[in-house]
Structures are given as structure tokens and as C-alpha cells.
Design a protein around this motif. Structure first.
Motif, PDB file in Angstrom:
ATOM      1  N   ILE A  35      25.884  10.033  93.603  1.00 19.50           N
ATOM      2  CA  ILE A  35      26.640  10.206  92.362  1.00 19.50           C
ATOM      3  C   ILE A  35      25.823   9.782  91.142  1.00 19.50           C
ATOM      4  O   ILE A  35      25.799  10.471  90.123  1.00 19.50           O
ATOM      5  CB  ILE A  35      27.955   9.410  92.401  1.00 19.50           C
ATOM      6  CG1 ILE A  35      28.868   9.955  93.494  1.00 19.50           C
ATOM      7  CG2 ILE A  35      28.655   9.451  91.044  1.00 19.50           C
ATOM      8  CD1 ILE A  35      30.164   9.178  93.649  1.00 19.50           C
ATOM      9  N   GLY A  36      25.180   8.642  91.263  1.00 18.99           N
ATOM     10  CA  GLY A  36      24.504   8.069  90.107  1.00 18.99           C
ATOM     11  C   GLY A  36      23.006   8.088  90.194  1.00 18.99           C
ATOM     12  O   GLY A  36      22.384   9.067  90.624  1.00 18.99           O
TER      13      GLY A  36
ATOM     14  N   GLY B 137      26.040   4.192  87.832  1.00 20.62           N
ATOM     15  CA  GLY B 137      26.494   5.452  87.273  1.00 20.62           C
ATOM     16  C   GLY B 137      25.450   6.163  86.433  1.00 20.62           C
ATOM     17  O   GLY B 137      24.601   5.535  85.795  1.00 20.62           O
ATOM     18  N   LYS B 138      25.536   7.494  86.427  1.00 23.34           N
ATOM     19  CA  LYS B 138      24.633   8.306  85.621  1.00 23.34           C
ATOM     20  C   LYS B 138      25.258   8.649  84.278  1.00 23.34           C
ATOM     21  O   LYS B 138      24.551   8.917  83.299  1.00 23.34           O
ATOM     22  CB  LYS B 138      24.265   9.577  86.387  1.00 23.34           C
ATOM     23  CG  LYS B 138      23.166  10.411  85.743  1.00 23.34           C
ATOM     24  CD  LYS B 138      22.839  11.641  86.588  1.00 23.34           C
ATOM     25  CE  LYS B 138      22.242  11.258  87.936  1.00 23.34           C
ATOM     26  NZ  LYS B 138      21.826  12.452  88.714  1.00 23.34           N
ATOM     27  N   GLN B 139      26.594   8.670  84.230  1.00 25.28           N
ATOM     28  CA  GLN B 139      27.290   8.978  82.990  1.00 25.28           C
ATOM     29  C   GLN B 139      27.135   7.828  81.992  1.00 25.28           C
ATOM     30  O   GLN B 139      27.208   6.658  82.363  1.00 25.28           O
ATOM     31  CB  GLN B 139      28.778   9.221  83.259  1.00 25.28           C
ATOM     32  CG  GLN B 139      29.062  10.345  84.242  1.00 25.28           C
ATOM     33  CD  GLN B 139      28.648  11.696  83.691  1.00 25.28           C
ATOM     34  OE1 GLN B 139      28.670  11.926  82.485  1.00 25.28           O
ATOM     35  NE2 GLN B 139      28.258  12.602  84.571  1.00 25.28           N
TER      36      GLN B 139
ATOM     37  N   ASP C 222      35.576   7.991  84.884  1.00 25.95           N
ATOM     38  CA  ASP C 222      34.155   7.793  84.584  1.00 25.95           C
ATOM     39  C   ASP C 222      33.313   8.925  85.173  1.00 25.95           C
ATOM     40  O   ASP C 222      32.277   9.287  84.624  1.00 25.95           O
ATOM     41  CB  ASP C 222      33.667   6.456  85.153  1.00 25.95           C
ATOM     42  CG  ASP C 222      34.219   5.265  84.385  1.00 25.95           C
ATOM     43  OD1 ASP C 222      34.535   5.426  83.198  1.00 25.95           O
ATOM     44  OD2 ASP C 222      34.330   4.180  84.989  1.00 25.95           O
ATOM     45  N   ASP C 223      33.741   9.450  86.324  1.00 25.28           N
ATOM     46  CA  ASP C 223      33.028  10.540  86.996  1.00 25.28           C
ATOM     47  C   ASP C 223      33.962  11.087  88.075  1.00 25.28           C
ATOM     48  O   ASP C 223      34.403  10.332  88.941  1.00 25.28           O
ATOM     49  CB  ASP C 223      31.731  10.032  87.620  1.00 25.28           C
ATOM     50  CG  ASP C 223      30.798  11.159  88.072  1.00 25.28           C
ATOM     51  OD1 ASP C 223      31.294  12.103  88.726  1.00 25.28           O
ATOM     52  OD2 ASP C 223      29.590  11.086  87.781  1.00 25.28           O
ATOM     53  N   HIS C 224      34.244  12.384  88.039  1.00 20.39           N
ATOM     54  CA  HIS C 224      35.201  12.958  88.994  1.00 20.39           C
ATOM     55  C   HIS C 224      34.716  12.822  90.438  1.00 20.39           C
ATOM     56  O   HIS C 224      35.514  12.881  91.383  1.00 20.39           O
ATOM     57  CB  HIS C 224      35.460  14.431  88.655  1.00 20.39           C
ATOM     58  CG  HIS C 224      34.287  15.338  88.944  1.00 20.39           C
ATOM     59  ND1 HIS C 224      33.242  15.499  88.038  1.00 20.39           N
ATOM     60  CD2 HIS C 224      33.993  16.107  90.022  1.00 20.39           C
ATOM     61  CE1 HIS C 224      32.370  16.344  88.556  1.00 20.39           C
ATOM     62  NE2 HIS C 224      32.784  16.725  89.744  1.00 20.39           N
ATOM     63  N   ARG C 225      33.414  12.605  90.632  1.00 22.17           N
ATOM     64  CA  ARG C 225      32.878  12.463  91.986  1.00 22.17           C
ATOM     65  C   ARG C 225      33.174  11.097  92.595  1.00 22.17           C
ATOM     66  O   ARG C 225      32.803  10.822  93.738  1.00 22.17           O
ATOM     67  CB  ARG C 225      31.372  12.733  91.971  1.00 22.17           C
ATOM     68  CG  ARG C 225      30.995  14.178  91.635  1.00 22.17           C
ATOM     69  CD  ARG C 225      29.507  14.324  91.466  1.00 22.17           C
ATOM     70  NE  ARG C 225      29.019  13.526  90.340  1.00 22.17           N
ATOM     71  CZ  ARG C 225      27.730  13.376  90.051  1.00 22.17           C
ATOM     72  NH1 ARG C 225      26.805  13.965  90.789  1.00 22.17           N
ATOM     73  NH2 ARG C 225      27.368  12.638  89.019  1.00 22.17           N
TER      74      ARG C 225
ATOM     75  N   ARG D 214      28.444   3.854  82.619  1.00 25.97           N
ATOM     76  CA  ARG D 214      29.876   3.550  82.617  1.00 25.97           C
ATOM     77  C   ARG D 214      30.282   2.652  83.766  1.00 25.97           C
ATOM     78  O   ARG D 214      31.318   1.993  83.702  1.00 25.97           O
ATOM     79  CB  ARG D 214      30.679   4.857  82.670  1.00 25.97           C
ATOM     80  CG  ARG D 214      30.592   5.692  81.404  1.00 25.97           C
ATOM     81  CD  ARG D 214      31.563   6.851  81.463  1.00 25.97           C
ATOM     82  NE  ARG D 214      31.559   7.606  80.223  1.00 25.97           N
ATOM     83  CZ  ARG D 214      32.354   8.660  79.985  1.00 25.97           C
ATOM     84  NH1 ARG D 214      33.198   9.056  80.929  1.00 25.97           N
ATOM     85  NH2 ARG D 214      32.291   9.289  78.842  1.00 25.97           N
TER      86      ARG D 214
END
Length: 273
Positions: free
Chosen positions: A253-254, A55-57, A110-113, A51
């Protein structure tokens, strides 16, 4: 191919409008659309990938495609990760021209972190490309250098090589990719501003440096069902390196490893003025 166009865009960003208006083509390029039996190819891709940078998401995206060529020109090979380009000089084995690429954004949902980090809107970069086929229809070398439309978006340079092989109706390609960025481009995606850890303690302040950004490889497999229908599958792997890989955004994060996959279909038809 001196006047051939490819238009590609992600989501519903400004690229959709740019794809609908094939700028920055020259008038001679656009006039080819009104020649007898011009061949127009239109289709689209669906895919999945990170994303945001590092990013990992995983997110889903859509990729419209349109191109046109003269009736006596064969269908050309292209890579799905090419920017939207217009050839201005050269033909056949050596070409250069203008290019537009699309740069991913980054949003809190995309990611709360990502809390505490600046929001990055989706944007585009404008610049030049060069393409050389040292072995006709088999080996391609390509480079794109673009500046983001905002001054602080920075400059990104992309380099790639492709080995293209045709087996009957199948077309297989594969090759390496390498990306570098200036300080502005690197800091935009990988910096963690001072004070962010007051809001988000997992992110320590970090300043990215200009230089190498990622290295990876890509592969695609196309199949021509007929003169009018073509399907294409695509996969690309990138690994962040150097300053990019050291960013807490990537490490905490990612992930330094990015994988993008897509599949699509293209329909070609003739049009007359």
C-alpha cells in the motif's frame, strides 16, 4: 532551561488541549510565567507528510508552538521533532524529565486500500527524555522513551543526534534519527490480522516483531529577523527497516520511505505579572 516548556500538537487532537495547559510542569516551572519580563514565544508551523505510518498518501497538518523562558536566558535551540517536554532535573548541558509525543492514526479515508485493517485513532505517548550537549551549543544527543496511553499502544524509543551551527542570523542543524518499538507498538502499526485478505486480497496476514523501526535524518534552517521574530524550515527523512519494512501495509500500500517538511514562524514578547 530547567523549567522551559515547549508545546506542540497536530491537528485538532487532544494535544491542542495539552498545549493550552502546559502540564506536566511543576509549580515552580509555572511560577516563572509570573516573573518580571518573562519571555513568551508563540507561533505555528504548517507542513506535509504521510497520513499514516508507511503511507504513500500525503496529508497537511498544523503545528502550534509556545514556550517561555526567563528574561536573562538566551533563546535556546530545539528541534521540531522533539516531543513536548518538561525538564525535571539537570540544567544547561545535561537534562532529563517528562515528555509527551504524538502518534499518528490510521483511517479508511486515508487510502481505500486500507479496507479490512483496524482503525487506529490519533493518540499520545507519555514517558521520559534525556538530553546531553557534549559540545555546548554545537552537538546534542537526545533520547525519548514513551508508553502509549492505552496499554496496547506499546513503547516507542527515539534516539537522535544534532550538529548545530550558527552563521550570523542563520541557525543550521542536521543529524541522524533512529526509532525502535516493542512488540505491541510494532504490531499496532504494521500487523495485518488473519482474515483481512478475505476483505482485501492485496494484504496477506503479517505479524510484526519488536526491534528496529526506522532510521533516518533531519535538518532545519532558522533565521532570526530580530529579537522578536524567527522563521524556521524543517525536513525529515525516515526509512522503515527490519520488521516494519516487511509489512504488506508498507510494501503493498505504502512505501518504506517517509518525508516530512514544514515551515513556520515564532514571535517572542515579554510579559509582566
Amino acid at each position: 532551561m530547567s523549567w522551559q516548556q515547549r508545546s506542540k500538537c497536530l491537528g485538532l487532537c487532544v494535544a491542542t488541549a495539552l498545549a493550552a495547559l502546559p502540564a506536566p510542569a511543576q509549580a515552580d516551572d509555572l511560577s516563572a510565567l509570573f516573573e518580571p519580563n518573562t519571555i513568551v514565544s508563540a507561533g505555528g508551523f504548517v507542513g506535509a507528510g504521510p497520513r499514516f505510518q508507511g503511507g504513500k498518501q500525503v496529508g497537511l497538518w498544523g503545528l502550534p508552538y509556545v514556550s517561555f523562558r526567563k528574561a536573562d536566558e538566551p533563546r535556546e535551540w530545539w528541534s521540531p521533532d522533539d516531543g513536548l517536554d518538561v525538564t525535571l532535573v539537570g540544567q544547561e548541558r545535561l537534562q532529563a524529565g517528562a515528555v509527551l509525543d504524538f502518534r499518528e492514526g490510521r483511517f479508511r479515508n486515508d487510502d481505500h486500500r486500507l479496507a479490512g485493517l483496524p482503525r487506529l485513532p490519533v493518540t499520545v505517548g507519555l514517558g521520559v527524555f534525556g538530553e546531553l550537549w557534549p559540545i555546548a551549543e554545537t552537538v546534542r544527543l537526545r533520547a525519548e522513551v514513551t508508553q502509549g496511553i492505552r496499554a496496547h499502544d506499546g513503547i516507542i524509543a527515539k534516539f537522535g543526534a544534532d550538529l548545530v551551527s550558527r552563521f550570523g542570523r542563520f541557525t543550521l542543524s542536521m543529524g541522524p534519527r533512529f526509532v525502535i518499538g516493542d512488540e505491541a507498538a510494532m504490531r499496532l502499526d504494521f500487523d495485518v490480522p488473519v482474515g483481512t485478505n478475505l476483505v482485501n486480497p492485496i494484504l496477506a496476514p503479517y505479524r510484526a516483531a519488536a526491534g528496529s523501526r526506522s532510521a533516518g535524518a533531519t535538518a532545519s534552517l532558522g533565521y532570526d529577523w530580530s529579537e522578536t521574530w524567527q522563521t524556521l524550515g524543517y525536513i525529515r527523512y525516515d526509512r522503515f527497516i527490519a520488521s516494519a519494512s516487511g509489512s504488506p501495509i508498507v510494501r503493498r500500500i505504502g512505501t518504506p520511505n517517509e518525508l516530512t517538511v514544514a515551515i513556520g514562524a515564532i514571535y517572542s514578547f515579554r510579559v509582566s505579572p
